[in-house]
Write a protein that holds these residues in place. Sequence first.
Motif, PDB file in Angstrom:
ATOM      1  N   LEU A  56       1.086  -1.385   0.033  1.00 43.56           N
ATOM      2  CA  LEU A  56      -0.075   0.169  -0.061  1.00 43.56           C
ATOM      3  C   LEU A  56       0.775   1.290  -0.052  1.00 43.56           C
ATOM      4  CD1 LEU A  56      -2.823  -0.984   2.379  1.00 43.56           C
ATOM      5  CD2 LEU A  56      -3.189  -0.775   0.036  1.00 43.56           C
ATOM      6  N   ASP A  57       2.004   1.266   0.620  1.00 43.44           N
ATOM      7  CA  ASP A  57       2.942   2.372   0.715  1.00 43.44           C
ATOM      8  C   ASP A  57       3.572   2.496  -0.580  1.00 43.44           C
ATOM      9  OD1 ASP A  57       4.254   4.445   1.764  1.00 43.44           O
ATOM     10  OD2 ASP A  57       6.120   3.059   1.875  1.00 43.44           O
ATOM     11  N   GLY A  60       0.223   2.793  -3.538  1.00 41.78           N
ATOM     12  CA  GLY A  60      -0.871   3.588  -3.064  1.00 41.78           C
ATOM     13  C   GLY A  60      -2.045   2.996  -3.102  1.00 41.78           C
ATOM     14  N   PRO A  61      -3.195   3.758  -2.576  1.00 40.81           N
ATOM     15  CA  PRO A  61      -4.481   3.218  -2.370  1.00 40.81           C
ATOM     16  C   PRO A  61      -5.069   2.204  -3.400  1.00 40.81           C
ATOM     17  CG  PRO A  61      -4.651   5.505  -1.873  1.00 40.81           C
ATOM     18  CD  PRO A  61      -3.411   5.313  -2.445  1.00 40.81           C
ATOM     19  N   VAL A 104     -11.810   1.046  -0.996  1.00 45.39           N
ATOM     20  CA  VAL A 104     -10.316   1.109  -1.360  1.00 45.39           C
ATOM     21  C   VAL A 104      -9.633   1.014   0.122  1.00 45.39           C
ATOM     22  CG1 VAL A 104      -8.688   2.970  -2.100  1.00 45.39           C
ATOM     23  CG2 VAL A 104     -10.792   2.642  -3.313  1.00 45.39           C
ATOM     24  N   GLN A 106      -6.091   2.010   1.907  1.00 47.04           N
ATOM     25  CA  GLN A 106      -5.041   2.730   2.260  1.00 47.04           C
ATOM     26  C   GLN A 106      -4.142   3.030   3.420  1.00 47.04           C
ATOM     27  OE1 GLN A 106      -7.111   6.543   1.115  1.00 47.04           O
ATOM     28  NE2 GLN A 106      -5.982   7.481   2.488  1.00 47.04           N
ATOM     29  N   SER A 108      -2.698   4.370   6.685  1.00 47.61           N
ATOM     30  CA  SER A 108      -3.232   5.639   7.384  1.00 47.61           C
ATOM     31  C   SER A 108      -1.628   6.088   7.768  1.00 47.61           C
ATOM     32  CB  SER A 108      -3.832   5.070   8.767  1.00 47.61           C
ATOM     33  OG  SER A 108      -2.849   4.719   9.468  1.00 47.61           O
TER      34      SER A 108
END
Length: 175
Positions: A56-57, A60-61, A104, A106, A108
Motif C-alpha cells: 500500500l505504501d 498507493g490506495p 479502497v 489505504q 493511514s
Amino acid sequence: MPTSQDMTTELDPGLLDALQHQVAVFARRAEQTRLGGTGQLRNSMDRAAYLLLNRLDQEGPMGVKALAAGMGIDSSTVTRQVAPLVDTGLVKRTSHPEDGRAVVLQLSPRGLARLEEVRSSRRQLMVEVTDGWTQAERESFCTLLTRFNTALSARQSAHSGHGSGATGTESAPTS
C-alpha cells in the motif's frame, strides 16, 4: 527442447541438494526469527501485515482485488489479513472516488509511521546479519534472491492457473 527433468540431470545433483537444503534452512530460520528486526521492534509485525502495508505504501490506495492480484493471493485472504490492520488504525477503508460501492484500502498516517519503524528495525537486522559483506555482495545477494523469488512466483502462478502478474518481490522497499 529439454525438459526440466533433463536439465536437472545435467546440473550437479550435489549442488542442487545443497541449494534446496540451504533454502529449507533459510525458510526455517526466517520463520523462527520472522526476520523481524532488532531491539524492541523485533518480531513486532507479522509477515502478512508487513507485506500488505509495504505494498500500500509503494503502490498507493487500491481495492482488495487489486491488492490480492498484486500479491498473488486470494481476495478472501487479503480481506482476512487487512481486518486487524483496519481495527488497529494502520489501514483505512474508504469509498472508491468513482464507485461509492467499492472499497479502497489505504495506508493511514499511523500505518506509515509504524511501517517506517519496522523498516528501520529490519534494516538494522540486515546490517547485523550481513556484517563483513561488501556492498557488492549485498547487492548480488539481493539481486539473486529477488530473481529466485520471482521464479518461484512465476512457477506458482503457472501451476495454479492464475496469471496474477505477481513478481514475487512483494514491492521491495526503496527506502
